[in-house]
Write a protein that holds these residues in place. Structure first.
Motif, PDB file in Angstrom:
ATOM      1  N   UNK A 247       4.126  25.737 -12.716  1.00  0.00           N
ATOM      2  CA  UNK A 247       3.125  24.932 -12.007  1.00  0.00           C
ATOM      3  C   UNK A 247       3.156  25.173 -10.496  1.00  0.00           C
ATOM      4  N   UNK A 248       4.098  25.960 -10.039  1.00  0.00           N
ATOM      5  CA  UNK A 248       4.237  26.195  -8.603  1.00  0.00           C
ATOM      6  C   UNK A 248       2.951  26.801  -8.047  1.00  0.00           C
ATOM      7  N   UNK A 249       2.494  26.246  -6.939  1.00  0.00           N
ATOM      8  CA  UNK A 249       1.270  26.724  -6.315  1.00  0.00           C
ATOM      9  C   UNK A 249       0.014  26.056  -6.835  1.00  0.00           C
ATOM     10  N   UNK A 250       0.126  25.329  -7.944  1.00  0.00           N
ATOM     11  CA  UNK A 250      -1.042  24.638  -8.513  1.00  0.00           C
ATOM     12  C   UNK A 250      -0.890  23.118  -8.463  1.00  0.00           C
ATOM     13  N   UNK A 251       0.336  22.626  -8.608  1.00  0.00           N
ATOM     14  CA  UNK A 251       0.597  21.185  -8.625  1.00  0.00           C
ATOM     15  C   UNK A 251       1.289  20.787  -7.324  1.00  0.00           C
ATOM     16  N   UNK A 252       1.009  19.554  -6.898  1.00  0.00           N
ATOM     17  CA  UNK A 252       1.646  19.000  -5.702  1.00  0.00           C
ATOM     18  C   UNK A 252       2.107  17.584  -5.987  1.00  0.00           C
ATOM     19  N   UNK A 253       3.387  17.337  -5.755  1.00  0.00           N
ATOM     20  CA  UNK A 253       3.945  16.001  -5.922  1.00  0.00           C
ATOM     21  C   UNK A 253       4.039  15.333  -4.562  1.00  0.00           C
ATOM     22  N   UNK A 254       3.795  14.035  -4.547  1.00  0.00           N
ATOM     23  CA  UNK A 254       3.928  13.271  -3.312  1.00  0.00           C
ATOM     24  C   UNK A 254       4.277  11.836  -3.686  1.00  0.00           C
ATOM     25  N   UNK A 255       4.686  11.070  -2.688  1.00  0.00           N
ATOM     26  CA  UNK A 255       5.008   9.679  -2.941  1.00  0.00           C
ATOM     27  C   UNK A 255       4.635   8.838  -1.729  1.00  0.00           C
ATOM     28  N   UNK A 256       4.353   7.571  -1.998  1.00  0.00           N
ATOM     29  CA  UNK A 256       4.073   6.605  -0.949  1.00  0.00           C
ATOM     30  C   UNK A 256       5.016   5.435  -1.191  1.00  0.00           C
ATOM     31  N   UNK A 257       6.111   5.378  -0.458  1.00  0.00           N
ATOM     32  CA  UNK A 257       7.114   4.339  -0.698  1.00  0.00           C
ATOM     33  C   UNK A 257       6.604   2.945  -0.346  1.00  0.00           C
ATOM     34  N   UNK A 258       5.631   2.866   0.530  1.00  0.00           N
ATOM     35  CA  UNK A 258       5.049   1.563   0.863  1.00  0.00           C
ATOM     36  C   UNK A 258       4.248   1.002  -0.305  1.00  0.00           C
ATOM     37  N   UNK A 259       3.737   1.898  -1.147  1.00  0.00           N
ATOM     38  CA  UNK A 259       2.940   1.480  -2.306  1.00  0.00           C
ATOM     39  C   UNK A 259       3.717   1.612  -3.612  1.00  0.00           C
ATOM     40  N   UNK A 260       4.983   2.013  -3.527  1.00  0.00           N
ATOM     41  CA  UNK A 260       5.799   2.194  -4.736  1.00  0.00           C
ATOM     42  C   UNK A 260       5.112   3.101  -5.746  1.00  0.00           C
ATOM     43  N   UNK A 261       4.561   4.196  -5.274  1.00  0.00           N
ATOM     44  CA  UNK A 261       3.779   5.065  -6.141  1.00  0.00           C
ATOM     45  C   UNK A 261       4.123   6.529  -5.891  1.00  0.00           C
ATOM     46  N   UNK A 262       4.174   7.282  -6.963  1.00  0.00           N
ATOM     47  CA  UNK A 262       4.332   8.735  -6.891  1.00  0.00           C
ATOM     48  C   UNK A 262       3.104   9.364  -7.535  1.00  0.00           C
ATOM     49  N   UNK A 263       2.705  10.503  -7.001  1.00  0.00           N
ATOM     50  CA  UNK A 263       1.487  11.176  -7.449  1.00  0.00           C
ATOM     51  C   UNK A 263       1.794  12.601  -7.893  1.00  0.00           C
ATOM     52  N   UNK A 264       0.933  13.106  -8.752  1.00  0.00           N
ATOM     53  CA  UNK A 264       0.977  14.526  -9.109  1.00  0.00           C
ATOM     54  C   UNK A 264      -0.451  15.044  -9.078  1.00  0.00           C
ATOM     55  N   UNK A 265      -0.746  15.828  -8.054  1.00  0.00           N
ATOM     56  CA  UNK A 265      -2.053  16.456  -7.923  1.00  0.00           C
ATOM     57  C   UNK A 265      -2.004  17.771  -8.679  1.00  0.00           C
ATOM     58  N   UNK A 266      -2.906  17.932  -9.644  1.00  0.00           N
ATOM     59  CA  UNK A 266      -2.896  19.116 -10.500  1.00  0.00           C
ATOM     60  C   UNK A 266      -4.209  19.864 -10.326  1.00  0.00           C
ATOM     61  N   UNK A 267      -4.113  21.083  -9.843  1.00  0.00           N
ATOM     62  CA  UNK A 267      -5.289  21.927  -9.618  1.00  0.00           C
ATOM     63  C   UNK A 267      -5.212  23.180 -10.492  1.00  0.00           C
ATOM     64  N   UNK A 268      -6.329  23.853 -10.619  1.00  0.00           N
ATOM     65  CA  UNK A 268      -6.395  25.094 -11.405  1.00  0.00           C
ATOM     66  C   UNK A 268      -5.760  24.906 -12.771  1.00  0.00           C
ATOM     67  N   UNK A 269      -6.126  23.835 -13.427  1.00  0.00           N
ATOM     68  CA  UNK A 269      -5.509  23.506 -14.701  1.00  0.00           C
ATOM     69  C   UNK A 269      -5.820  24.536 -15.769  1.00  0.00           C
ATOM     70  N   UNK A 270      -4.843  24.741 -16.637  1.00  0.00           N
ATOM     71  CA  UNK A 270      -4.941  25.710 -17.723  1.00  0.00           C
ATOM     72  C   UNK A 270      -4.774  24.986 -19.060  1.00  0.00           C
TER      73      UNK A 270
END
Length: 126
Positions: A64-87
């Motif tokens: 998934x390297x180069x296609x997915x991006x993980x991030x987090x917002x500790x103020x919102x207690x949330x983690x995200x996974x942005x997934x692009x160029x899905x297969x």
């Protein structure tokens, strides 16, 4: 432990994008490294991505390297996974998981994650 609830899964065409979210309960979210795993039918649950408790370090599976991006917002207690160029091979149930800070960073072993969400289905059509 923290309670985790994923959202954002769905059906998308190949080449499309989705953004998964994982909301955590509790006031110690920033004490956990967070990970995303996935499990396709008939396969083992596999590591996808992880992020350190501060968000300063991120890790990805080669697939998934180069296609997915993980991030987090500790103020919102949330983690995200942005997934692009899905297969189509990205089709799976995606789980978020929390690992206590005591385990440090890497390797990202399933057994070290003590809290798991219920999963969200991602289906990529060809």
């Amino acid at each position: 432990q923290v309670q985790l609830v994923e959202s954002g899964g769905g059906l998308v065409q190949a080449g499309g994008s989705l953004r998964l979210s994982c909301a955590a309960s509790g006031r110690t979210f920033s004490s956990y490294a967070m990970g995303w795993f996935r499990q396709a039918p008939g396969k083992e649950r596999e590591f996808v991505s992880a992020i350190s408790w501060s968000g300063g370090s991120t890790y990805y599976a080669d697939s998934v390297k180069g296609r997915f991006t993980i991030s987090r917002d500790n103020a919102k207690n949330t983690v995200y996974l942005e997934m692009n160029s899905l297969k189509p091979e990205d089709t799976a149930v995606y789980y978020c998981a929390a690992r206590p800070r005591d385990y440090g960073l890497g390797p990202w072993v399933k057994a070290d994650f003590g809290s798991w969400g219920q999963g969200t289905q991602v289906t990529v059509s060809s």
